[in-house]
Write a protein that holds these residues in place. Sequence first.
Motif, PDB file in Angstrom:
ATOM      1  N   VAL A 151       0.831  -1.210   0.000  1.00 50.73           N
ATOM      2  CA  VAL A 151       0.000   0.000   0.000  1.00 50.73           C
ATOM      3  C   VAL A 151       0.867   1.263   0.000  1.00 50.73           C
ATOM      4  O   VAL A 151       0.488   2.293  -0.551  1.00 50.73           O
ATOM      5  N   MET A 152       2.063   1.129   0.554  1.00 54.38           N
ATOM      6  CA  MET A 152       2.992   2.270   0.485  1.00 54.38           C
ATOM      7  C   MET A 152       3.368   2.543  -0.954  1.00 54.38           C
ATOM      8  O   MET A 152       3.516   3.681  -1.396  1.00 54.38           O
ATOM      9  N   GLY A 207      -0.367   3.134  -3.099  1.00 54.07           N
ATOM     10  CA  GLY A 207      -1.384   4.075  -2.626  1.00 54.07           C
ATOM     11  C   GLY A 207      -2.684   3.396  -2.265  1.00 54.07           C
ATOM     12  O   GLY A 207      -3.520   3.947  -1.576  1.00 54.07           O
ATOM     13  N   TRP A 208      -2.872   2.161  -2.778  1.00 54.86           N
ATOM     14  CA  TRP A 208      -4.049   1.396  -2.411  1.00 54.86           C
ATOM     15  C   TRP A 208      -3.695  -0.078  -2.553  1.00 54.86           C
ATOM     16  O   TRP A 208      -2.616  -0.434  -3.032  1.00 54.86           O
ATOM     17  N   LEU A 262      -9.988   4.453 -11.656  1.00 58.43           N
ATOM     18  CA  LEU A 262     -10.270   4.517 -10.222  1.00 58.43           C
ATOM     19  C   LEU A 262      -9.665   5.719  -9.520  1.00 58.43           C
ATOM     20  O   LEU A 262     -10.006   6.016  -8.385  1.00 58.43           O
ATOM     21  N   ASN A 263      -8.778   6.424 -10.184  1.00 60.74           N
ATOM     22  CA  ASN A 263      -8.322   7.696  -9.620  1.00 60.74           C
ATOM     23  C   ASN A 263      -7.643   7.612  -8.280  1.00 60.74           C
ATOM     24  O   ASN A 263      -7.857   8.471  -7.421  1.00 60.74           O
ATOM     25  N   TRP A 264      -6.840   6.599  -8.043  1.00 63.20           N
ATOM     26  CA  TRP A 264      -6.147   6.542  -6.757  1.00 63.20           C
ATOM     27  C   TRP A 264      -4.919   7.440  -6.776  1.00 63.20           C
ATOM     28  O   TRP A 264      -4.232   7.577  -7.784  1.00 63.20           O
ATOM     29  N   ASN A 265      -4.646   8.031  -5.642  1.00 61.84           N
ATOM     30  CA  ASN A 265      -3.487   8.898  -5.511  1.00 61.84           C
ATOM     31  C   ASN A 265      -2.316   8.094  -4.950  1.00 61.84           C
ATOM     32  O   ASN A 265      -2.428   7.471  -3.908  1.00 61.84           O
ATOM     33  N   PHE A 267       0.725  10.484  -2.088  1.00 61.15           N
ATOM     34  CA  PHE A 267       0.637  10.715  -0.648  1.00 61.15           C
ATOM     35  C   PHE A 267       1.281   9.601   0.156  1.00 61.15           C
ATOM     36  O   PHE A 267       1.946   9.853   1.172  1.00 61.15           O
ATOM     37  N   MET A 268       1.101   8.369  -0.302  1.00 60.83           N
ATOM     38  CA  MET A 268       1.650   7.255   0.464  1.00 60.83           C
ATOM     39  C   MET A 268       3.166   7.329   0.514  1.00 60.83           C
ATOM     40  O   MET A 268       3.790   6.865   1.468  1.00 60.83           O
ATOM     41  N   CYS A 321     -10.596   0.415  -1.075  1.00 60.19           N
ATOM     42  CA  CYS A 321      -9.808  -0.295  -2.099  1.00 60.19           C
ATOM     43  C   CYS A 321     -10.571  -1.445  -2.733  1.00 60.19           C
ATOM     44  O   CYS A 321     -10.405  -1.748  -3.917  1.00 60.19           O
ATOM     45  N   GLY A 360      -8.826  10.888  -6.472  1.00 59.21           N
ATOM     46  CA  GLY A 360      -7.515  11.138  -5.873  1.00 59.21           C
ATOM     47  C   GLY A 360      -7.445  10.673  -4.432  1.00 59.21           C
ATOM     48  O   GLY A 360      -6.697  11.222  -3.632  1.00 59.21           O
ATOM     49  N   ALA A 361      -8.225   9.637  -4.116  1.00 53.08           N
ATOM     50  CA  ALA A 361      -8.212   9.144  -2.733  1.00 53.08           C
ATOM     51  C   ALA A 361      -7.063   8.158  -2.533  1.00 53.08           C
ATOM     52  O   ALA A 361      -6.349   7.807  -3.464  1.00 53.08           O
ATOM     53  N   CYS A 416      -5.842   4.623   0.197  1.00 54.73           N
ATOM     54  CA  CYS A 416      -6.344   3.593   1.093  1.00 54.73           C
ATOM     55  C   CYS A 416      -6.540   4.178   2.492  1.00 54.73           C
ATOM     56  O   CYS A 416      -5.772   5.017   2.933  1.00 54.73           O
ATOM     57  N   GLU A 426      -0.521  19.815  -0.293  1.00 52.23           N
ATOM     58  CA  GLU A 426      -1.586  19.513  -1.260  1.00 52.23           C
ATOM     59  C   GLU A 426      -2.709  20.516  -1.126  1.00 52.23           C
ATOM     60  O   GLU A 426      -3.713  20.432  -1.819  1.00 52.23           O
TER      61      GLU A 426
END
Lengths: 179, 291, 460
Positions: free
Chosen positions: A125-126, A129-130, A153-156, A159-160, B10, B39-40, B42, B109
């Motif tokens: 997950v690091m 991001g998911w 799915l637009n995961w960022n 940040f992780m 997830c 942009g979410a 986990c 951000e």
Amino acid sequence: MSETAHEPRNKIAHEPKSTFSQEIAAQPGGEYIRKCIQCGLCTASCMVANYTDKYRPRKMVQKILIGEREEVLSSELPWLCMTCRLCEERCQEGVSLAEIFHVVRDIAAREGHIPKVFKDTVNLVMKDGWLLKGSYTDFEQDDRTSLGLDPDLNWNEEFMKKVKARYFGKEPVEGGEQE
Amino acid sequence: MKEFVLYTGCTAPVRLPAYEAAVKAVLDKMGIKLIDMKGANCCGAQYVESVNRHAFAAMSGRILALSEKYGHDILAICGACSGSLKWVKHELDEDWKLRDEVNALLADEGLEYTGKTQVKHLLQIFHEDIGYDAIKAAIVKPYSGIRLAAHYGCHVTRPYDIVRVDDPENPTIIDRLIEIAGGTPVDYTGKTRCCGGPMLAMDQSLAVKIGLDKIRNIRNEKADGIVTACVFCDIQLTQVQFGEGVGEKERIPVLTLPQFLGPALGISPAKLGISFNKISPSKILAGVMEV
Amino acid sequence: MPAAAKPQSSRKVAARSSRTAAKPKPAAKQVAQAALVVGGGVAGMQASLDLANQGFKVYLVEKSPSIGGRMAMLDKTFPTLDCSACILTPRLSEVARHPNIKLLTYTDLEGVIGKVGNFKVRVIKRARYVKEELCAGCGACAKECPVEVPNEFDQGLGFRKAIYVGFPQSTPSTYTIDMESCIKCKRCERACERKAIDLEMEDERVEFDVGAIIIATGYRLFDVRRYYRLGYGRLPDVINAMEYERLINAAGPTQGHLIRLSDGKTPQSIGFVQCVGARDVNKGVPYCSRVCCMYGIKNAVMAKEHNPSTDVTIYYADIRAFGKGFEEFYEMARTRFGVKFLRGRAAEIIEDVRTGKLHLRAEDTETAQPQEFEHDMVVICPGIQPPDDLDKIAEKLGVAMSNDGYVDVVHRYFGPVDTKMPGIFVCGCADGPKDIPDSVTAGSAAAMKASIILAKGGAA
């Protein structure tokens, strides 16, 4: 236990081995661990305890209270709690077992005791991001499209990386193999 | 019209997209507007949660901050996510130092958690935001003679002080909805027990044993189906029935709550992803739609 | 001998206790030579007798139709296993016969004004629809009455008629008509040879002056329905301790035959669950209820006495056998009677629909084995609580309450029966859980304190 001229065979410890219970009590969630009266309501309610022989939440709290720091931190048992919180809901003394085990895990991880599956998942997950980037294939994308859902799915992921740098150093999570 | 920003977590988008689709279809019909959170990340449930409490707070904290940017409260449809978000919200609301630490990570951000946003689980939307009366009025094709067992999920209902969804020992929201839609809610031993999902990581066979305990208790009450409100619970209660000890004919269909409500509200099966359910609920739905 | 320690609160509080402002003191500062006792249980009766025997007049107000309280409902008492009714009923007669005691049963406290030495009390004698001075308690009316409703005295397990006495030794023996259930068929009226029935009777307001007041309102059981996981209220074979008392009582709804409420069969295996509604921070009752360990053991012993082959287990976290003879009683339960003690709080009670038996989940902490124990019947031993209306009575009297809903006392050690309102005392379970001997002792203590006021003319 009668006293004889030589030492009694089993030394009875009258004090906890360490201040582990205070260490736990100092963390949020662990505050009421010393309220435990070992009544067993938690273990009776626990699905894991009812289906295994090795796992007894009451005994783990007992071990913490008598200061068995090394044994508890290096054990896989604190990682078996499902955090279903039925024990917490029912405990009449207000002991939050799932939270106590979270605190134990946190300390254990810092000291290098973390089961492989947890280590691997955290590293994943690091990185992504998911959790399921590797499982999101064309098939799943098509499924989403056929349901009228956005296949993107637009995961960022950025940040992780910050989280990793701040809390886990530059290397992926280190840890001993558990079990 | 009430609006929420939808946080899917997830797993739902990949392993249970039908749940996501059904939620959208049903809530749209009941007048709730959902905005997908883009942009979410986990939420950190279970894994990071166990390994580093502050990292966990940062992960869920970012989602809380994102929803503040959207200007709406969060709807979390997964039990684990809703539990995590509510828990971290509670921690950030109480511990200013932690909040500052998390906000420092979010600063570049342009995100900040100020405490404004609320987190709701799907059950709360039905109970608090839509209301039983509105749902009752919207039922067009009620079920009849169908016995259903509700499975709420641990992270949805506990710890009560933080999640405040339903009575943790005797939850009733799903049962009421089953009743409103014309089904017969069935009480069973161990209704509030865990499905075993969280144990899959450490000991899969133990997880299956725990899941089958629930299935057995439900089968004892001769239920025609199980209605769930959490992604993991749904996947787990379905999957354990594909192992040893459960014959194909014995499998009890598992429906997510919106998939159950949808047909009674007149929504077509295609929109609810019924065909994606591994154990076909055709017998349950036979009376309310052409499957 | 110095008078009782002066309570802390100011006189202003006394005037606050009622609607009207305090009237100017009467010219003659005569202390009314009477006392009011609120509650006709064993503590209230003791207080009344002690005051009456000194020559003071006592108004004993009891909200139910009969005095006797909880002790009248019990079968046997711990640790002596005395028959509760046998030792209590002579006192009921003593109270009823005493020339100095005015018994006001089926009566509620309406209001009190004044201050120590001179309280003006108003009570409402609720209409019994039966004339006390004419009724001989013969029961001919009840035989004719066609209406049957659950009997509160039997905890709803047995029945009474709409015209009833709660139990055979009800004192006074006057019958009472429960007008909500009465269908006004008047068969009772026709049956009564002494013409004691008066269906037009109205509530009566009675006023009197007293110099001191004693609160002796007793207790109620914690509502165990609040523990969904224990199944009380859903599973018929899960009962509470007071229901158990009525079932094993020879004068009870089953003539003392302990039976399962689901199918009437004799239970072969019984479980007793301790610490329910006591020592529980989640339910707002963190304190220990003092009496449940002992009455639980007593109940378990009674189960064995009724049927020695019954398998009896008590599920506990601690056994608090603190008093004289208690530890010996616990030992006797284990060795002589064979009661099993399992150290593990009961988590859940489930019904096995196929067998009709109950499964109790607990961990045997001595072997670290969580298990399901099968029982035919489970008796929940609840903690005891202040009665429902205690806060209203306290408000009427201007008496301070503690956080846990009990009457607050001036000093734990040196003023244990003094409330914070001068002239008002408390005994029995109204200020905290107590067993019978302690309640009786407190009753005498409160009577003593009250009599100091009555004898010396007010608080010193």
